[in-house]
Design a protein around this motif. Structure first.
Motif, PDB file in Angstrom:
ATOM      1  N   LYS A 109      22.221 -52.274 -87.364  1.00 49.23           N
ATOM      2  CA  LYS A 109      20.821 -52.474 -86.976  1.00 49.23           C
ATOM      3  C   LYS A 109      20.450 -53.942 -87.182  1.00 49.23           C
ATOM      4  O   LYS A 109      20.902 -54.569 -88.141  1.00 49.23           O
ATOM      5  N   ASP A 110      19.640 -54.463 -86.278  1.00 51.24           N
ATOM      6  CA  ASP A 110      19.165 -55.838 -86.470  1.00 51.24           C
ATOM      7  C   ASP A 110      18.028 -55.828 -87.501  1.00 51.24           C
ATOM      8  O   ASP A 110      17.601 -54.752 -87.937  1.00 51.24           O
ATOM      9  N   SER A 112      14.994 -55.997 -87.351  1.00 47.67           N
ATOM     10  CA  SER A 112      13.799 -55.219 -86.994  1.00 47.67           C
ATOM     11  C   SER A 112      14.064 -53.715 -87.043  1.00 47.67           C
ATOM     12  O   SER A 112      13.164 -52.913 -86.814  1.00 47.67           O
ATOM     13  N   LYS A 114      16.330 -52.150 -85.117  1.00 45.91           N
ATOM     14  CA  LYS A 114      16.795 -51.663 -83.805  1.00 45.91           C
ATOM     15  C   LYS A 114      18.322 -51.618 -83.768  1.00 45.91           C
ATOM     16  O   LYS A 114      18.988 -52.501 -84.318  1.00 45.91           O
ATOM     17  N   ASP A 115      18.878 -50.576 -83.137  1.00 49.27           N
ATOM     18  CA  ASP A 115      20.338 -50.485 -82.985  1.00 49.27           C
ATOM     19  C   ASP A 115      20.853 -51.659 -82.164  1.00 49.27           C
ATOM     20  O   ASP A 115      20.276 -52.010 -81.131  1.00 49.27           O
ATOM     21  N   ASN A 117      23.384 -53.245 -79.658  1.00 49.15           N
ATOM     22  CA  ASN A 117      24.363 -52.939 -78.618  1.00 49.15           C
ATOM     23  C   ASN A 117      25.410 -54.061 -78.626  1.00 49.15           C
ATOM     24  O   ASN A 117      25.281 -55.064 -77.932  1.00 49.15           O
TER      25      ASN A 117
END
Length: 359
Positions: A109-110, A112, A114-115, A117
């Protein structure tokens, strides 16, 4: 209303290569990102063991019996009981790009939440130029919100084609056994939002667990060496390939990027087992690095294959006296190129670059 998801980047031009000895449950987590792509799974170890792949993936699976059948006597150049066997997948692929990942790597995850890619970021890295001849202090100048800084020569701003995209890992760092032993609890929690080109003349330790490359540009040099079963060394397969590809990229005017994307590396390997595999490599690398720093390739080495054969000759001449293993490795390098050219006949005539300069 359901949104139509955009067509994945390079859907028909990229293969994902995975070496494994176990069921590939980890693919469930990667499904949203990997499912549109073709997978090449290289099964290591006992070929009679059945490897389960989750439903819905488009894949081909090769075990040791398949490798022996396809390559015949040349199969001797593919490592056994070592993740170096993955390079067989590079050889049988018919695509322009390769992404390779280990089966203990999950979606990170970043900051933030978010996953990430990872595959999409590797593709972005590979599709935009590199700047190996002059360092841009703002890292990748082709990224949104960045550019070339004052004092950057305009003649070099076009960049060169990117051959390799080297990704990183959160959680378990890619350490050697001595570092693992003294820092058993160390975890990488730093997410650095940057991609940079590794400068010309600079070697780097390439990790094969999260790696993308342009197979057309550098594929024949992505040989992960003779490691594992029957060999005096392991865990240097990706390093060997990294040193070779960097020398060749520097000679042919190609770029290597490192940084984003991150994956989540979930499993620390046993440092005592690693020490046994790495012991000779840790000792030998003090000779190997100066060797690669001093390798020069003649002007008539205009293809990756010619460059690679030339390196193999120098390995034999200069490293053969360090240990007989390097004579065997040099022979295996030649066998690898012969096998590559047999399976990729058009690649045997791969685009010659005039005077070692990129087109």
């Amino acid at each position: 209303m359901a949104t139509v998801s955009p067509t994945p980047l390079l859907k028909d031009e990229l293969d994902i290569v995975i070496p494994t000895i176990r069921n590939l449950d980890f693919l469930e987590m990667w499904r949203p990102f990997f499912q549109p792509y073709h997978l090449i799974i290289v099964q290591d170890g006992d070929p009679s063991k059945v490897i389960k792949v989750p439903e819905g993936f488009d894949y081909e699976l090769y075990n040791r019996n398949d490798i022996n059948r396809i390559l015949g006597p040349k199969a001797s150049c593919i490592s056994f009981k070592d993740s170096a066997c993955r390079c067989f997948g590079y050889m049988v692929s018919k695509k322009k790009y390769i992404y390779t990942i280990d089966d203990d790597c999950f979606v990170a995850k970043d900051p933030s939440g978010k996953d990430i890619n990872a595959l999409e970021q590797h593709i972005k890295n590979l599709l935009c130029p590199s700047t190996p001849f002059f360092f841009n202090t703002l890292y990748d100048p082709y990224r949104d919100g960045a550019d070339f800084v004052r004092g950057y020569p305009f003649s070099l701003r076009e960049g060169v084609p990117t051959a390799v995209s080297h990704g990183l890992w959160l959680n378990i760092p890619d350490y050697d056994a001595p570092t693992q032993l003294v820092k058993p609890l160390e975890r990488n929690t730093r997410y650095v939002d940057a991609v940079m080109t590794i400068p010309k003349g600079t070697l780097f330790p390439m990790c094969g667990m999260n790696l993308g490359f342009n197979r057309d540009l550098i594929g024949p040099a992505m040989y992960f060496g003779l490691m594992g079963d029957g060999q005096p060394i392991g865990r240097y397969d990706d390093m060997w390939a990294g040193w070779c590809i960097k020398v060749i990229c520097d000679h042919l005017g190609l770029g290597v990027k490192t940084g984003l994307p991150y994956i989540w590396h979930s499993k620390a390997s046993n440092p005592f087992v690693n020490l046994k595999k790495e012991y000779k490599g840790i000792y030998w690398q003090e000779e190997l690095i100066p060797f690669f720093q001093s390798v020069t390739l003649p002007k008539d080495c205009t293809t990756v294959q010619k460059c690679y054969i030339e390196i193999s000759k120098q390995v034999k001449a200069k490293l053969g006296k360090v240990d007989d293993y390097f004579n065997k490795l040099a022979d295996a390098m030649v066998t690898w190129i012969e096998a590559w050219d047999e399976l990729n006949p058009s690649g045997a005539k791969s685009a010659e670059l005039p005077n070692g300069a990129a087109k």
